[in-house]
Design a protein around this motif. Structure first.
Motif, PDB file in Angstrom:
ATOM      1  N   LEU A 183       3.736   1.591  -1.179  1.00 39.05           N
ATOM      2  CA  LEU A 183       4.421   1.731  -2.472  1.00 39.05           C
ATOM      3  C   LEU A 183       3.427   1.992  -3.600  1.00 39.05           C
ATOM      4  CD1 LEU A 183       7.088  -1.120  -2.231  1.00 39.05           C
ATOM      5  CD2 LEU A 183       7.347   1.296  -1.707  1.00 39.05           C
ATOM      6  N   ALA A 184       2.139   2.016  -3.270  1.00 44.94           N
ATOM      7  CA  ALA A 184       1.093   2.264  -4.277  1.00 44.94           C
ATOM      8  C   ALA A 184       1.169   1.262  -5.419  1.00 44.94           C
ATOM      9  CB  ALA A 184       1.165   3.694  -4.808  1.00 44.94           C
ATOM     10  N   LEU A 185       1.411  -0.006  -5.097  1.00 46.48           N
ATOM     11  CA  LEU A 185       1.397  -1.014  -6.155  1.00 46.48           C
ATOM     12  C   LEU A 185      -0.028  -1.079  -6.717  1.00 46.48           C
ATOM     13  CD1 LEU A 185       3.659  -3.847  -4.689  1.00 46.48           C
ATOM     14  CD2 LEU A 185       4.272  -1.878  -6.074  1.00 46.48           C
ATOM     15  N   ILE A 228       0.833  -1.209   0.000  1.00 47.06           N
ATOM     16  CA  ILE A 228       0.000   0.000   0.000  1.00 47.06           C
ATOM     17  C   ILE A 228       0.869   1.261   0.000  1.00 47.06           C
ATOM     18  CG2 ILE A 228      -1.715   1.334   1.321  1.00 47.06           C
ATOM     19  CD1 ILE A 228      -2.848  -1.347   2.306  1.00 47.06           C
ATOM     20  N   PRO A 251       4.293   8.204  -3.965  1.00 48.20           N
ATOM     21  CA  PRO A 251       4.080   6.928  -4.673  1.00 48.20           C
ATOM     22  C   PRO A 251       2.794   6.857  -5.497  1.00 48.20           C
ATOM     23  CG  PRO A 251       4.791   6.526  -2.412  1.00 48.20           C
ATOM     24  CD  PRO A 251       4.534   7.999  -2.532  1.00 48.20           C
ATOM     25  N   LYS A 252       1.687   7.337  -4.977  1.00 50.88           N
ATOM     26  CA  LYS A 252       0.425   7.200  -5.709  1.00 50.88           C
ATOM     27  C   LYS A 252       0.279   8.221  -6.830  1.00 50.88           C
ATOM     28  CE  LYS A 252      -2.326   7.302  -1.969  1.00 50.88           C
ATOM     29  NZ  LYS A 252      -1.468   7.004  -0.817  1.00 50.88           N
TER      30      LYS A 252
END
Lengths: 470, 472
Positions: free
Chosen positions: B41-43, B39, B86-87
């Motif tokens: 890392l905004a995968l 989360i 990240p996001k």
């Protein structure tokens, strides 16, 4: 042995056959099909199976390539993720794995689920199993094709506007998206979060119910998921059509010619349902509201998509382009990674969200969405479900797919009303209803929020009526 | 003459156990990229999971700052591209911040002033980025850490007011257990908005924003520099331009970063993944119950009890110190005397030995009884100081020390009178001289008596009785 078989039939086959052998057969079919129809981005090498007592234990299936699968390539059918191997499982994949289902392959979609043709995936176009010169529709093109080709009894897709229910119609399979929040979106690549649903393809309504039973339920990782309900859908499908009150929208039916064979087919179904005891009423709906479904959908989805896809920069995952500064790396990665049509949506989405445009475009679109939902909720107080043709025609030819007059009333209304299901988060199911020129056509049933069981019960009856069941 | 108009944006990291939208640990660590999940890392496909404790703390601070609080929890996306985000958007609060229209009261040199709080909102921190010569390094441990931004009104005019506001704000943040609020650890970051105007002006001047200041000392330097810079521009007939500046600590000056700070459009919109949850009055009430008595109220109480303004200020700075002091007072000792012991002795000792109040071996009850023994004359104030030192070094109670060392002061008049009489008897020559008019010798007898009592006799009583006996 397993081609064109339903879940129950495959479960029978598994009584005397090994899971590995069933998988091998599906794998061989998948490889052969990929040469001609291209439904798969990835076909699994090995059979990975966890024993379970579920009703889909050992059953092969296909998963749209926008569901995160730990250790398995997940591309979203985009160059920007062409080498991305996730380190975590989507909830959908995890649940299927734990229920003993066997993944045969990851299926092609329109790039990042943004498209409705099945022609824009980075690994090439998906062709319609009934006629290779025609589209499957999208974005869940590969999943629809994989079921239609009889490779797997069910497949998972995602549905933001009609991305499961339209391809189901064009490929002659059942396509369902339950109520928003019924199935967790965790690990599904987002397109437009407020409209995104997990969807299911299968050969019949019962199989859809069986898979929904496995997937539904509260997930703490997705805050919009609904609380668990202790009802088993697949075991409670039997119901009567008597006292069922359906309606169709007059303006949708009248947006095309009376002689349109899809309409003829639809009207025959209405009569058949009436003869079985259901009431089907004609209801009038504001035509202007119907005509703005598509722009409303487009505005909301582009705006949300722009920000949802801002994480695709190449810094943390996915291919990374060269650049002298971090900004340059990001700009080059995104310029090279996205197709032109995707960039177009992002530019439009950014424009919509700009301070001076938000009120007029974004917020007005949300207001219109709300007006439509309020109107539908009122109708659902009176009626059990909305029945309409899923599409106004058979699947278009590949070369014609971008040709429809997008500002014409027929296209705006007849080809876009399925998005109502996404606006309101309604359970909505497409059921094959016959053939026109040897190509499948379908009807769609949409019910009130949380009435997933009722939707499946009515759909089950409609399926029987269409199948000529006495 | 020009005066400065100053508003502050203060960012503070919350001390929650986990991050704001994931279950990663929220704690400082030297091991880079260790407190991370998919989360943070905004995968693709990850969704936010709001931290309820973070919500509670933000609302709590809003209440401490007298803000209006909303009836719903709502987060917005602030969209912009930067490598540390990240996001590609930051989850923050635009539509319904947790606090609006609050205030914080300060007093500078005895003058009271109310500083308006424009807004307080909860958001997530970005990753930390280190730029090397040909590459940059990213550490995502900080990404997603809950962060509160407190935006004041431009109600401050002097450096003293700004520092007093910051000190007060930091105290409240610590009192309410919102954050450790350590500037050194980057837990408190300040953006200064400053413009200059003539006393007679009715409109504000053009402001400059100086971002990301890490210490209160630098805040002072920045404001002093900006006041001078802007005043020089204005007096020479120039125009201050609206821009974002940063502090260059080696050159000791502010440097322009970019012009027109309002030009960036962050395309805010409500996050669709976090359902709008209503905040019940019960929920708010539960939070309100956890708010301790705040420094300002304690300060006012101490002043009424006779504590000096300076002492009161330093006691209320840390909640633990003030709690300790309140506990001392609960044993019924004089506040003024107790505050002297607190600020000169106890806090001096803490500073010297770099200890906090929880690490002190002298309990509040112990300090109270020590203060009492001295004020009631059971031991002398010099003895009190000795006892204090022994208590701290050896971890004993004052009673134990006094008993062990035999320090108990004799205040029994009859007992002392016996000693006085003996002293007179033993020194008949001096007695005669006294009687002959050499009255200065009274002090001699006092000394003798004290000596004979081994310092235990209460000097005031000795003094009184010596005079009585000599003049019989």
């Amino acid at each position: 042995m397993i081609k064109d078989k339903s879940i129950d039939e495959i479960r029978d086959i598994l009584k005397t056959n090994k899971v590995e052998d069933v998988f091998e057969e599906a794998k061989v079919m998948a490889k052969e099909a990929n040469d001609e129809y291209n439904p798969f981005v990835t076909i699994m090498d090995k059979c990975e199976h966890i024993n379970s007592i579920s009703k889909i234990d050992g059953v092969p299936y296909a998963l749209k390539d926008n569901f995160s699968t730990k250790g398995i390539l997940t591309t979203g059918s985009s160059n920007i993720l062409k080498d991305y191997v996730p380190c975590f499982d989507s909830t959908v994949y995890k649940k299927l794995k734990e229920a003993g289902a066997v993944l045969v392959g990851k299926t092609v979609l329109d790039e990042l689920a943004m498209g409705g043709t099945g022609l824009t995936g980075h690994t090439g176009i998906v062709r319609n199993p009934y006629d290779k010169s025609r589209i499957t529709a999208g974005s869940s093109a590969g999943s629809a094709a994989a079921v239609a080709l009889g490779i797997v009894p069910f497949a998972i897709g995602s549905d933001t506007g009609d991305s499961v229910r339209k391809p189901a119609a064009y490929t002659g399979v059942v396509g369902f998206k339950p109520t928003y929040g019924r199935i967790s979106r965790y690990g599904m690549f987002p397109f437009a979060s407020s409209l995104d649903h997990v969807g299911i393809f299968a050969r019949n309504v019962k199989d859809i119910a069986t898979v929904t039973d496995v997937l539904k339920g509260r997930d703490d990782k997705d805050m919009v998921t609904l609380p668990d309900e202790n009802i088993n859908y697949s075991e409670n499908l039997d119901s009567s059509l008597k006292d069922v009150k359906l309606f169709y929208i007059k303006e949708v039916i009248e947006s095309t010619s009376k002689d349109n064979e899809v309409i003829v087919n639809f009207k025959k179904l209405v009569e058949d349902l009436r003869s079985k005891g259901a009431s089907v009423s004609e209801v009038s709906f504001d035509k202007t509201l119907l005509e703005v479904i598509y722009p409303t959908y487009f505005i909301i989805s582009c705006a949300e998509a722009t920000s949802n896809n801002s994480n695709l920069t190449g810094f943390i995952f996915g291919p990374r382009s060269e650049g002298a500064t971090p900004d340059e790396v990001m700009i080059n990665t995104r310029s090279e990674g996205f197709a032109e049509m995707i960039k177009r949506r992002f530019v439009i989405g950014s424009y919509i969200l700009e301070k001076e445009n938000q009120e007029k475009l974004f917020l007005n679109a949300k207001r219109i969405r709300n007006m439509i939902v309020i109107k539908m909720n009122q109708l659902f107080k009176e009626y059990d479900g909305l029945l309409l043709p899923a599409s106004g025609s058979i699947a278009p030819k590949i070369e014609d797919s971008s040709k429809p007059d997008r500002l014409g009333s027929e296209y705006l209304i007849l080809e876009n009303h399925l998005a109502i299901g996404n606006f309101g988060g309604y359970p909505s199911i497409t059921i094959p209803s016959g053939f026109v020129n040897n190509m499948p056509i379908a009807v769609n049933l949409t019910c009130a929020q949380k009435e997933d069981l009722k939707t499946l019960q009515i759909a089950n009856n409609i399926e029987k009526v269409i199948g000529g069941d006495k | 003459m020009y005066k400065a108009v100053i508003g502050l944006e203060v960012h503070t990291e919350l001390n929650t156990k986990s991050k704001m939208f994931s279950q990663s640990k929220n704690e400082y660590t030297k091991e880079v990229n260790s407190n991370i999940t998919e989360i943070d890392l905004a995968l693709p496909g990850t969704l936010p999971l709001p931290n309820k404790e973070g919500v509670r703390k933000a609302l709590k601070l809003a209440m401490c700052l007298n803000c209006e609080t909303p009836s719903e929890v709502m987060f917005d996306r602030k969209n912009y591209y930067y490598a540390d985000l990240p996001k590609g958007y930051q989850l923050t609060q635009m539509t319904k911040p947790f606090g609006k229209r609050g205030y914080l009261d300060i007093s500078v040199n005895g003058v009271e002033k109310r500083i308006g709080i424009h807004q307080l909102h909860l958001e997530e921190d970005s990753a930390s980025m280190t730029h090397m010569s040909t590459y940059s390094l990213l550490d995502y441990n900080r990404a997603g850490v809950p962060l509160i931004e407190i935006v004041s009104e431009p109600d401050m005019n002097t450096i003293d007011e700004v520092i007093e506001y910051l000190e007060n704000l930091r105290s409240i943040i610590k009192y309410a257990d919102i954050s450790e609020a350590s500037a050194e650890k980057g837990q408190l970051r300040v953006d200064v908005n400053i413009s200059m105007m003539k006393e007679t002006d009715t409109v504000l001047g053009t402001r400059a924003e100086i971002k990301n200041i890490n210490s209160f000392n630098t805040v002072k330097e920045v404001i002093a520099y900006e006041m001078k810079r802007q005043e020089e521009i204005l007096t020479s007939g120039g125009k201050v331009i609206q821009e974002t500046r940063r502090w260059d600590d080696t050159k000791k000056e502010t440097v322009s970063m970019r012009e027109k700070v309002d030009a960036i459009d962050y395309r805010y919109y409500v996050d669709p993944n976090i359902p709008v949850v209503s905040i019940s009055d019960d929920f708010k009430e539960d939070i309100r119950k956890t708010i301790p008595v705040l420094p300002r109220e304690r300060f006012n109480k101490y002043i009424t009890l006779g504590v000096s303004e300076k002492d009161a200020k330093s006691i209320v700075r840390e909640k633990e110190v003030s709690d300790y002091f309140d506990s001392v007072l609960s044993f019924g000792v004089d506040a003024k005397e107790a505050s002297n012991w607190m600020t000169t002795r106890l806090m001096g000792y803490m500073n010297q030995n770099n200890l906090n109040i929880c690490e002190i071996s002298l309990t509040s009850e112990g300090l109270a009884s020590l203060v009492k023994m001295v004020s009631e004359g059971k031991i002398s104030s010099q003895q009190g100081k000795d006892v204090f030192a022994i208590c701290l070094d050896e971890g004993k109670t004052p009673e134990e020390v006094v008993k062990e060392k035999g320090m108990e002061q004799i205040s029994d008049e009859e007992a002392i009178r016996e000693i006085v009489k003996e002293a007179i008897k033993n020194n008949s020559a001096q007695y005669e001289q006294y009687k002959a008019g050499k009255t200065a010798l009274a002090g001699f007898f006092v000394g003798q008596t004290l000596k004979m009592s081994e310092g235990k006799a209460n000097p005031a009583i000795v003094n009184k009785l010596v005079n009585e006996e000599l003049n019989k």
